[in-house]
Design an enzyme around this catalytic site. Structure first.
Site, PDB file in Angstrom:
ATOM      1  N   LYS A 180       0.839  -1.200   0.000  1.00  0.00           N
ATOM      2  CA  LYS A 180       0.000   0.000   0.000  1.00  0.00           C
ATOM      3  C   LYS A 180       0.875   1.252   0.000  1.00  0.00           C
ATOM      4  O   LYS A 180       2.033   1.220   0.436  1.00  0.00           O
ATOM      5  CB  LYS A 180      -0.879   0.027   1.259  1.00  0.00           C
ATOM      6  N   ARG A 221     -10.528 -11.304   1.573  1.00  0.00           N
ATOM      7  CA  ARG A 221     -11.431 -12.310   0.996  1.00  0.00           C
ATOM      8  C   ARG A 221     -10.810 -13.709   1.086  1.00  0.00           C
ATOM      9  O   ARG A 221     -11.538 -14.703   1.108  1.00  0.00           O
ATOM     10  CB  ARG A 221     -11.770 -11.935  -0.443  1.00  0.00           C
TER      11      ARG A 221
END
Length: 516
Positions: free
Chosen positions: A291, A365
């Site tokens: 990130k 996920r």
């Protein structure tokens, strides 16, 4: 004592209120009172007091109303005005604006405006007294003691335990005896959300996967007669073939934990439980798909799903709700070590499906996939998972509501009603096959963790991915990325991690318990 009207003329002006003082020594008093005032419905009418404020005014022979009249313009919703020295038992009295007395359920806003007004008013009044270092505050029920308690307890919370200078600890109490049970219920709802806020706000080096699990275990230890907590270690995770979860955790030196909480509140142990599943990434660097550094510190709250789910179970147990609940939280860090997932890697989930990992920052996920597979082994009445899953959800809805993707109209109806009651709203999002095709067309595996068009419909493709691990007829996925933090959108929450939608999950569970 000076006449009240003369005393009122000694006003001290502030941007948000007017402070009226008989004596500056009263600023050091340790007890305060928060009372509600409604706006005038007609232009030629005056403000009206709540029942408690009216009774307090009578004890002063109309003096409170007189002070309010000379202190400035009408008190608007969410604004406050403070008076000092008007009563021997309450040296500091705050009047707070409740808005129009006719406010109620608003279908367009999908919430109860009256309750929201009460929460905001209680919060602003309590905070004002906290700034004056008042340690005991009695709060007007304002017609809904639960909402008043929620506003007071939520409004006073601030994570400052690592600072030398701390906010004054305030004991917020109900003013009067009417509504005591509702007040207690509101306190429990708010304390549950504050627990989630505490976990989300704390630094990642303090709340590791193990520390998170131990915190929840400690909170539930007084309830061991009806709650069992399992802190499943890495060996257990390996034995249960949770390859997707393990692939994320292996990049960190911190060991993963699969937290499993069983609350036995139902009439029998055989009653199918409500299963709540929360994403528990206690720090998300993005892994190899790193990130940007700006704002990365906020990723200590990427376990917001686990924090809200576990806090909801803690609250349900404290409320003694008559239903069985299981809370599941796969806990780990997502770090970019030499052992971390690499773009293009393929891993195998618990149900045997293979997953091509094209972006290691789409890790939530992966850990939820294995947790959802495990949830089906518990004979669930319904499965609800919560996760700070996608930035796309924040783009779509912002902080107004959590997005809900569900295969069940029955489940959606319950969640929507719960959000309207708590003011912490949800909004239904699509689960079209259009999105499923984007995650099932993968070059190397059964599924791709980001889909064909990674920037388009990101929240929807993430939900479609999770659906590939669900066979239960009643399942809902809450993407809570947009409601993870609060700037100034929710007036009864200070700036910082929000703990949303803990109260909605609790209210949802309470609604299901009434159907048992």
């Amino acid at each position: 004592m000076l006449p009240l009207r003369r005393a009122a003329l000694w006003g001290l002006r502030r941007d948000h209120s007017r402070a009226l003082s008989l004596s500056p020594t009263h600023r050091d008093a340790q007890k305060g009172l928060v009372l509600g005032v409604y706006e005038q419905e007609q232009e030629d009418g005056g403000p009206s007091f709540t029942e408690s404020a009216e009774a307090f005014d009578r004890s002063l022979s109309g003096g409170l109303r007189e002070l309010l009249a000379v202190s400035g313009p009408a008190l608007k919703r969410g604004k406050s005005r403070i008076f000092y020295g008007v009563h021997k038992d309450f040296p500091s009295v705050v009047l707070v604006g409740l808005g129009k007395p006719s406010a109620g359920v608003c279908a367009q806003e999908s919430w109860d405006q009256r309750r929201e007004n009460i929460r905001a008013a209680a919060a602003v009044g309590c905070r004002q007294l906290q700034e004056l270092e008042v340690s005991v505050v009695e709060v007007d029920a304002c017609g809904d003691a639960q909402a008043a308690a929620e506003g007071a307890v939520l409004g006073l919370f601030e994570y400052d335990e690592l600072k030398q200078k701390k906010k004054t600890a305030v004991d917020a109490r109900l003013h009067g005896s009417s509504g005591a049970a509702d007040w207690h219920r509101g306190v429990l709802y708010a304390e549950g959300q504050n627990l989630a806020r505490h976990l989300m706000e704390a630094p990642a080096n303090y709340v590791t996967p193990t520390a998170f699990a131990e915190t929840i275990q400690q909170r539930l230890s007084p309830l061991s007669d009806k709650v069992t907590v399992h802190m499943r270690p890495q060996s257990w995770i390996e034995d249960h073939q949770m390859g997707a979860f393990l692939s994320v955790s292996k990049g960190s030196e911190e060991p993963p934990v699969f937290l499993e909480i069983h609350y036995r509140g139902g009439p029998s142990a055989s009653q199918p439980p409500l299963v709540l599943v929360g994403k528990g990434v206690t720090f998300d660097s993005g892994g190899i798909s790193l990130k940007p550094s700006s704002g990365m510190d906020a990723m200590r709250a990427d376990m917001g799903g686990a924090a809200t789910v576990c806090s909801a179970v803690v609250t349900a147990a404290a409320l003694n709700l008559p239903l069985n609940i299981v809370g599941l939280a796969p806990l780990c860090e997502n770090m970019p070590s030499g052992k971390a997932n690499k773009p293009g890697d393929v891993v195998r989930a618990k149900n045997g499906k293979t997953i091509q990992i094209d972006n290691t920052d789409a890790e939530g996920r992966l850990i939820l996939a294995d947790a959802l597979c495990y949830a089906h082994s518990l004979n669930p009445r319904a499965i609800v998972n919560a996760a700070t899953l996608t930035g796309a959800m924040d783009v779509a809805l912002g902080s107004a509501a959590a997005g809900v993707f569900t295969n069940s109209d029955w489940l959606w109806d319950h969640l929507q009603k719960a959000g309207a009651v708590t003011g912490d709203r949800v909004w239904r999002m699509p689960l079209f096959q259009h999105y499923t095709r984007q995650v099932t067309e993968s070059q190397l595996a059964d599924l791709n963790n980001v889909g064909k068009y990674s920037r388009s419909g990101g929240a929807c493709t993430a939900a479609a991915f999770l659906r590939e691990f669900v066979s239960a007829p009643h399942w809902a996925h809450l993407d809570i990325a947009g409601v993870m933090s609060n700037k100034d959108e929710v007036p009864y929450l200070r700036k910082g991690m929000s703990g949303r939608p803990t109260r909605t999950l609790v209210e949802f569970a309470a609604g299901l318990s009434r159907e048992v």
